[in-house]
Scaffold this active site. Structure first.
Site, PDB file in Angstrom:
ATOM      1  N   ARG A  66       0.987  -1.004   0.023  1.00 43.41           N
ATOM      2  CA  ARG A  66      -0.101   0.035  -0.036  1.00 43.41           C
ATOM      3  C   ARG A  66       0.858   1.264   0.162  1.00 43.41           C
ATOM      4  O   ARG A  66       0.406   2.428  -0.422  1.00 43.41           O
ATOM      5  CB  ARG A  66      -1.083   0.042   1.002  1.00 43.41           C
ATOM      6  CG  ARG A  66      -2.156  -1.002   0.641  1.00 43.41           C
ATOM      7  CD  ARG A  66      -3.170  -1.182   1.946  1.00 43.41           C
ATOM      8  NE  ARG A  66      -2.854  -2.471   2.735  1.00 43.41           N
ATOM      9  CZ  ARG A  66      -3.181  -2.520   3.863  1.00 43.41           C
ATOM     10  NH1 ARG A  66      -4.148  -1.879   4.404  1.00 43.41           N
ATOM     11  NH2 ARG A  66      -2.907  -3.885   4.502  1.00 43.41           N
ATOM     12  N   GLU A 103       0.773  -7.179  12.493  1.00 43.79           N
ATOM     13  CA  GLU A 103      -0.275  -7.378  13.483  1.00 43.79           C
ATOM     14  C   GLU A 103      -0.924  -8.912  13.012  1.00 43.79           C
ATOM     15  O   GLU A 103      -1.611  -9.198  14.006  1.00 43.79           O
ATOM     16  CB  GLU A 103      -1.504  -6.204  13.047  1.00 43.79           C
ATOM     17  CG  GLU A 103      -2.444  -6.018  14.280  1.00 43.79           C
ATOM     18  CD  GLU A 103      -3.352  -4.984  13.818  1.00 43.79           C
ATOM     19  OE1 GLU A 103      -3.361  -4.321  12.937  1.00 43.79           O
ATOM     20  OE2 GLU A 103      -4.002  -4.369  15.168  1.00 43.79           O
TER      21      GLU A 103
HETATM   22  O1  LIG Z   1       2.228  -0.933  11.857  1.00 40.22           O
HETATM   23  P1  LIG Z   1       2.490  -2.525  11.265  1.00 40.22           P
HETATM   24  O2  LIG Z   1       2.074  -3.366  12.360  1.00 40.22           O
HETATM   25  O3  LIG Z   1       3.445  -2.666  10.636  1.00 40.22           O
HETATM   26  O4  LIG Z   1       1.221  -2.572  10.333  1.00 40.22           O
HETATM   27  C1  LIG Z   1       0.915  -1.681   8.930  1.00 40.22           C
HETATM   28  C2  LIG Z   1       1.344  -2.323   7.536  1.00 40.22           C
HETATM   29  O5  LIG Z   1       0.848  -3.412   7.353  1.00 40.22           O
HETATM   30  C3  LIG Z   1       0.208  -3.507   6.008  1.00 40.22           C
HETATM   31  O6  LIG Z   1       0.685  -3.917   5.126  1.00 40.22           O
HETATM   32  P2  LIG Z   1       0.675  -5.521   4.761  1.00 40.22           P
HETATM   33  O7  LIG Z   1       1.953  -6.028   5.218  1.00 40.22           O
HETATM   34  O8  LIG Z   1      -0.493  -6.173   5.525  1.00 40.22           O
HETATM   35  O9  LIG Z   1       0.662  -5.540   3.342  1.00 40.22           O
HETATM   36  P3  LIG Z   1      -0.155  -4.834   1.883  1.00 40.22           P
HETATM   37  O10 LIG Z   1       0.088  -3.394   2.315  1.00 40.22           O
HETATM   38  O11 LIG Z   1       0.296  -5.387   0.946  1.00 40.22           O
HETATM   39  O12 LIG Z   1      -1.502  -5.240   2.232  1.00 40.22           O
HETATM   40  C4  LIG Z   1       0.109  -1.925   5.986  1.00 40.22           C
HETATM   41  O13 LIG Z   1      -0.084  -1.340   4.672  1.00 40.22           O
HETATM   42  C5  LIG Z   1       1.167  -1.260   6.652  1.00 40.22           C
HETATM   43  O14 LIG Z   1       2.235  -1.537   5.885  1.00 40.22           O
HETATM   44  N1  LIG Z   2      -5.718  -2.941  11.241  1.00 41.63           N
HETATM   45  C1  LIG Z   2      -5.068  -2.681  10.154  1.00 41.63           C
HETATM   46  N2  LIG Z   2      -6.119  -2.040   9.118  1.00 41.63           N
HETATM   47  C2  LIG Z   2      -5.536  -2.241   7.917  1.00 41.63           C
HETATM   48  N3  LIG Z   2      -4.256  -2.422   7.357  1.00 41.63           N
HETATM   49  C3  LIG Z   2      -3.543  -3.120   8.454  1.00 41.63           C
HETATM   50  N4  LIG Z   2      -2.444  -3.836   8.104  1.00 41.63           N
HETATM   51  C4  LIG Z   2      -2.239  -4.079   9.614  1.00 41.63           C
HETATM   52  N5  LIG Z   2      -3.010  -3.716  10.410  1.00 41.63           N
HETATM   53  C5  LIG Z   2      -3.967  -3.132   9.635  1.00 41.63           C
END
Ligand SMILES: O=P(O)(O)OC[C@H]1O[C@H](OP(=O)(O)OP(=O)(O)O)[C@H](O)[C@@H]1O
Ligand SMILES: Nc1ncnc2[nH]cnc12
Length: 134
Positions: A66, A103
């Site tokens: 993202r 998370e």
């Molecule tokens: O504060 P944190 O615990 O680090 O979580 C936040 C991160 O998790 C999600 O990415 P994710 O790895 O789920 O991948 P995505 O963007 O491909 O959905 C989001 O886009 C952040 O990068």
């Molecule tokens: N609570 C949350 N909502 C959306 N994206 C996430 N990536 C990790 N935790 C998330």
């Protein structure tokens, strides 16, 4: 002072309780991207923040996936380069790696060594903080 642009962004973020696992409140940012006026305001705010906090920035780094939605647009506005941080196995060449737990899972991030110069001023862009681990 409240920034009405941020209020409009917040109003479009949709909460999904118990996604993708029980106990997780998932904040869906995609409704913001479906609204071009608010998406533009969000990018404007992000660019202003980078200019204010890192006026000498030379490289914008975006976290897969993202972070890729915002990083390149911010980089173009600031006349900076953009470099991706990707999940393991997606980038060619010499890499630096780091393992992390978030998370709802664990993974490994990689960057291409050639994307960075010693002492360079870098800003990391992403969509949201959950635990802040990434
Ligand atoms: O504060 P944190 O615990 O680090 O979580 C936040 C991160 O998790 C999600 O990415 P994710 O790895 O789920 O991948 P995505 O963007 O491909 O959905 C989001 O886009 C952040 O990068
Ligand atoms: N609570 C949350 N909502 C959306 N994206 C996430 N990536 C990790 N935790 C998330």
């Amino acid at each position: 002072m409240t920034d009405s642009r941020i209020e409009r962004v917040k109003s479009l973020i949709k909460d999904h309780p118990d996604f993708p696992k029980p106990g997780i409140l998932f904040r869906d940012i995609f409704p913001v991207l479906r609204n071009p006026a608010v998406f533009q305001e969000l990018l404007d705010v992000m660019v202003e923040q980078v200019k204010a906090k890192a006026p000498n920035v030379e490289l914008i780094v975006g976290l897969e996936s993202r972070g890729f939605l915002f990083g390149p647009s911010i980089a173009l506005k600031l006349n900076c380069g953009f470099a991706p941080v990707r999940k393991k196995g997606k980038l060619p060449g010499e890499k630096e790696s780091v393992a992390y737990a978030l998370e709802y899972g664990t993974d490994i991030f990689e960057v291409q060594k050639e994307a960075f110069k010693p002492g360079q001023s870098v800003v990391i862009v992403d969509d949201l903080l959950a635990t802040g681990v990434q």
